[in-house]
Design a protein around this motif. Structure first.
Motif, PDB file in Angstrom:
ATOM      1  N   HIS A 157      -8.963   6.044  -4.090  1.00 61.14           N
ATOM      2  CA  HIS A 157      -8.051   4.905  -3.899  1.00 61.14           C
ATOM      3  C   HIS A 157      -8.017   4.050  -5.159  1.00 61.14           C
ATOM      4  CE1 HIS A 157      -7.025   5.056   0.441  1.00 61.14           C
ATOM      5  NE2 HIS A 157      -8.070   5.857   0.448  1.00 61.14           N
ATOM      6  N   GLU A 158      -6.823   3.571  -5.503  1.00 58.38           N
ATOM      7  CA  GLU A 158      -6.701   2.697  -6.673  1.00 58.38           C
ATOM      8  C   GLU A 158      -6.223   1.308  -6.241  1.00 58.38           C
ATOM      9  OE1 GLU A 158      -4.376   2.192 -10.928  1.00 58.38           O
ATOM     10  OE2 GLU A 158      -4.288   4.165  -9.963  1.00 58.38           O
TER      11      GLU A 158
ATOM     12  N   TYR B 233      -5.265  -2.235  -7.780  1.00 57.46           N
ATOM     13  CA  TYR B 233      -4.936  -2.713  -9.128  1.00 57.46           C
ATOM     14  C   TYR B 233      -4.339  -4.122  -9.095  1.00 57.46           C
ATOM     15  CZ  TYR B 233      -0.400  -1.041  -7.494  1.00 57.46           C
ATOM     16  OH  TYR B 233       0.723  -0.830  -6.728  1.00 57.46           O
TER      17      TYR B 233
ATOM     18  N   LYS C 119      -2.709   5.738  -1.130  1.00 56.35           N
ATOM     19  CA  LYS C 119      -3.870   5.587  -2.025  1.00 56.35           C
ATOM     20  C   LYS C 119      -3.722   4.522  -3.107  1.00 56.35           C
ATOM     21  CE  LYS C 119      -3.267   9.245  -5.401  1.00 56.35           C
ATOM     22  NZ  LYS C 119      -3.845  10.487  -5.925  1.00 56.35           N
ATOM     23  N   TYR C 120      -2.529   3.928  -3.226  1.00 54.54           N
ATOM     24  CA  TYR C 120      -2.333   2.868  -4.228  1.00 54.54           C
ATOM     25  C   TYR C 120      -2.195   1.513  -3.521  1.00 54.54           C
ATOM     26  CZ  TYR C 120      -1.489   6.694  -7.463  1.00 54.54           C
ATOM     27  OH  TYR C 120      -1.619   7.831  -8.222  1.00 54.54           O
ATOM     28  N   HIS C 121      -2.901   0.504  -4.035  1.00 54.76           N
ATOM     29  CA  HIS C 121      -2.945  -0.796  -3.369  1.00 54.76           C
ATOM     30  C   HIS C 121      -2.785  -1.921  -4.385  1.00 54.76           C
ATOM     31  CE1 HIS C 121      -4.730   1.521  -0.006  1.00 54.76           C
ATOM     32  NE2 HIS C 121      -5.373   2.142  -0.980  1.00 54.76           N
TER      33      HIS C 121
ATOM     34  N   THR D 202       4.210  -1.387  -9.515  1.00 55.13           N
ATOM     35  CA  THR D 202       3.760  -2.546 -10.292  1.00 55.13           C
ATOM     36  C   THR D 202       4.883  -3.557 -10.482  1.00 55.13           C
ATOM     37  OG1 THR D 202       4.189  -1.321 -12.321  1.00 55.13           O
ATOM     38  CG2 THR D 202       1.909  -1.378 -11.565  1.00 55.13           C
TER      39      THR D 202
ATOM     40  N   HIS E 156       0.902  -1.160   0.000  1.00 57.06           N
ATOM     41  CA  HIS E 156       0.000   0.000   0.000  1.00 57.06           C
ATOM     42  C   HIS E 156       0.933   1.201   0.000  1.00 57.06           C
ATOM     43  CE1 HIS E 156      -3.227  -2.778   1.195  1.00 57.06           C
ATOM     44  NE2 HIS E 156      -2.293  -3.330   1.945  1.00 57.06           N
ATOM     45  N   SER E 157       0.756   2.105  -0.969  1.00 56.65           N
ATOM     46  CA  SER E 157       1.803   3.113  -1.132  1.00 56.65           C
ATOM     47  C   SER E 157       1.279   4.471  -1.578  1.00 56.65           C
ATOM     48  CB  SER E 157       2.832   2.600  -2.147  1.00 56.65           C
ATOM     49  OG  SER E 157       2.168   2.199  -3.326  1.00 56.65           O
ATOM     50  N   ARG E 158       2.184   5.441  -1.506  1.00 54.56           N
ATOM     51  CA  ARG E 158       1.845   6.809  -1.912  1.00 54.56           C
ATOM     52  C   ARG E 158       2.082   6.995  -3.413  1.00 54.56           C
ATOM     53  NH1 ARG E 158       3.379  10.427   3.178  1.00 54.56           N
ATOM     54  NH2 ARG E 158       3.360  12.018   1.578  1.00 54.56           N
ATOM     55  N   LYS E 159       2.867   6.060  -4.008  1.00 54.57           N
ATOM     56  CA  LYS E 159       3.004   6.058  -5.474  1.00 54.57           C
ATOM     57  C   LYS E 159       2.824   4.630  -5.960  1.00 54.57           C
ATOM     58  CE  LYS E 159       7.776   5.160  -6.476  1.00 54.57           C
ATOM     59  NZ  LYS E 159       9.043   5.518  -7.052  1.00 54.57           N
ATOM     60  N   LYS E 160       2.382   4.463  -7.179  1.00 57.43           N
ATOM     61  CA  LYS E 160       1.999   3.144  -7.693  1.00 57.43           C
ATOM     62  C   LYS E 160       3.223   2.238  -7.870  1.00 57.43           C
ATOM     63  CE  LYS E 160      -1.193   1.233 -11.124  1.00 57.43           C
ATOM     64  NZ  LYS E 160      -2.152   1.596 -12.167  1.00 57.43           N
TER      65      LYS E 160
END
Length: 351
Positions: free
Chosen positions: A298-299, A301, A233-235, A168, A162-166
């Motif tokens: 929140h995203e 992905y 906001k990235y999960h 992948t 879970h992070s502040r930047k995406k």
């Protein structure tokens, strides 16, 4: 005509009856089995009072009370009341708590065999996974956790980034500051060029809020429980890892119990109980994914098969590193890992 006996002069029991009672007590005959002495046990948990693990531990303790005919009662202390999360193994060893909830990964290098269970991409779920890890670790606990009486092991439902930047790909970790859940996840972060930021779960939100960390590995439901959803906001929707936990007992407390009381404790320290205690928490964490996905901003992905494969390859050096520490501890890492995978397959928890 009935005479009323004066209350201050009750009739003395006949001598033969007294002799029979004394003889029965001396022989310990079942007719007058002495009641087990009352024992109170202090249970220590470091998660906040509203965490689903606490009622499950309380239900476990209530069942012990019932099975011991009320002779073993318990008081549960949540929220680090008896000591810090990092100290719980030693608190059980030293008798500060009679039972303690331990995250072995909070002390990197101390429990090398158990660290294998936190290697990435092993566990598919938390409930069956808890029975699987317990059945596996029973063969190593007496040696690796010899200062305490092992009760059972369990895991939470799989966690992820879970992070502040995406994030992948593994290459995205380079230059990032990550709060890892376990030392094994920490090794993965380091091998990918990231920096580890140590913080217990209750301290994590503050770390992210102040920018001391950019990302965290955490299970889904707890993100909301600890308020971390306010700062990330990235999960990544992938079962990256689980955190292994143990529930252990002070040896002296166990040794001082009667044979009947020890039996009650032993019957509550099983793989079945591991799964029962972990169940409500597993459900809670699993349910967190949908809650976060429903929050605006929140995203959540999924990873492509190629991305997932890249993560598996990235995790291989962590397993090699883990194998070295297990060898140093005098165990065969291949046998240890094969046994864990066999247990996961048996309990339908293998990825």
């Amino acid at each position: 005509m009935k005479t009323h006996r004066h209350p201050h002069h009750p009739k003395r029991p006949a001598a033969p009856a007294l002799i029979a009672i004394c003889a029965a007590l001396a022989l310990g005959t079942p007719a007058v089995q002495a009641q087990d002495k009352a024992v109170q046990i202090k249970l220590s948990s470091w998660v906040p009072a509203q965490h689903p693990l606490n009622p499950a531990l309380q239900a476990w303790a209530d069942d012990i009370k019932k099975a011991s005919n009320g002779s073993i009662t318990a008081i549960l202390f949540p929220s680090e009341q008896l000591g810090k999360a990092f100290d719980h193994y030693d608190m059980a060893r030293d008798g500060i708590a009679d039972f303690a909830y331990v995250n072995p990964g909070y002390q990197p290098g101390r429990f090398p065999v158990m660290a294998g269970a936190s290697l990435p991409f092993l566990f598919a779920n938390g409930k069956e996974g808890s029975a699987a890890i317990d059945a596996w670790y029973r063969n190593y606990a007496a040696k690796e956790m010899k200062d305490v009486k092992y009760c059972f092991a369990f895991v939470h439902d799989p966690g992820t980034f879970h992070s502040r930047k995406k994030i992948t790909l593994p290459t995205d970790i380079k230059g990032m500051k990550v709060r890892p859940a376990t030392s094994t996840v920490g090794q993965l972060i380091t091998s990918l060029g990231g920096t580890n930021v140590q913080a217990s779960a209750p301290e994590s939100r503050d770390m992210l809020e102040r920018g001391v960390a950019d990302a965290i590995t955490f299970p889904w439901g707890s993100i909301g429980l600890f308020g971390i959803d306010k700062v990330v906001k990235y999960h990544m929707d992938a079962p990256l890892y689980v955190t292994p936990f143990v529930w252990v007992m002070n040896k002296g407390k166990y040794d001082a119990m009667s044979a009947g009381q020890k039996k009650v404790i032993d019957e509550h320290c099983t793989s079945e109980w591991a799964q029962k205690v972990a169940g409500p928490w597993a459900d809670f964490e699993f349910g967190g994914r949908a809650k976060i996905a429903a929050q605006p901003g929140h995203e959540v992905y999924k990873l492509t098969p190629e991305q997932l494969d890249a993560w598996r390859k990235a995790a291989a050096p962590s397993e090699a590193q883990w194998a070295d520490t297990v060898k140093k501890a005098g165990e065969d890492p291949k046998a240890v890992m094969d046994a864990l995978k066999a247990s996961l397959a048996k309990y339908k928890s293998a990825l």
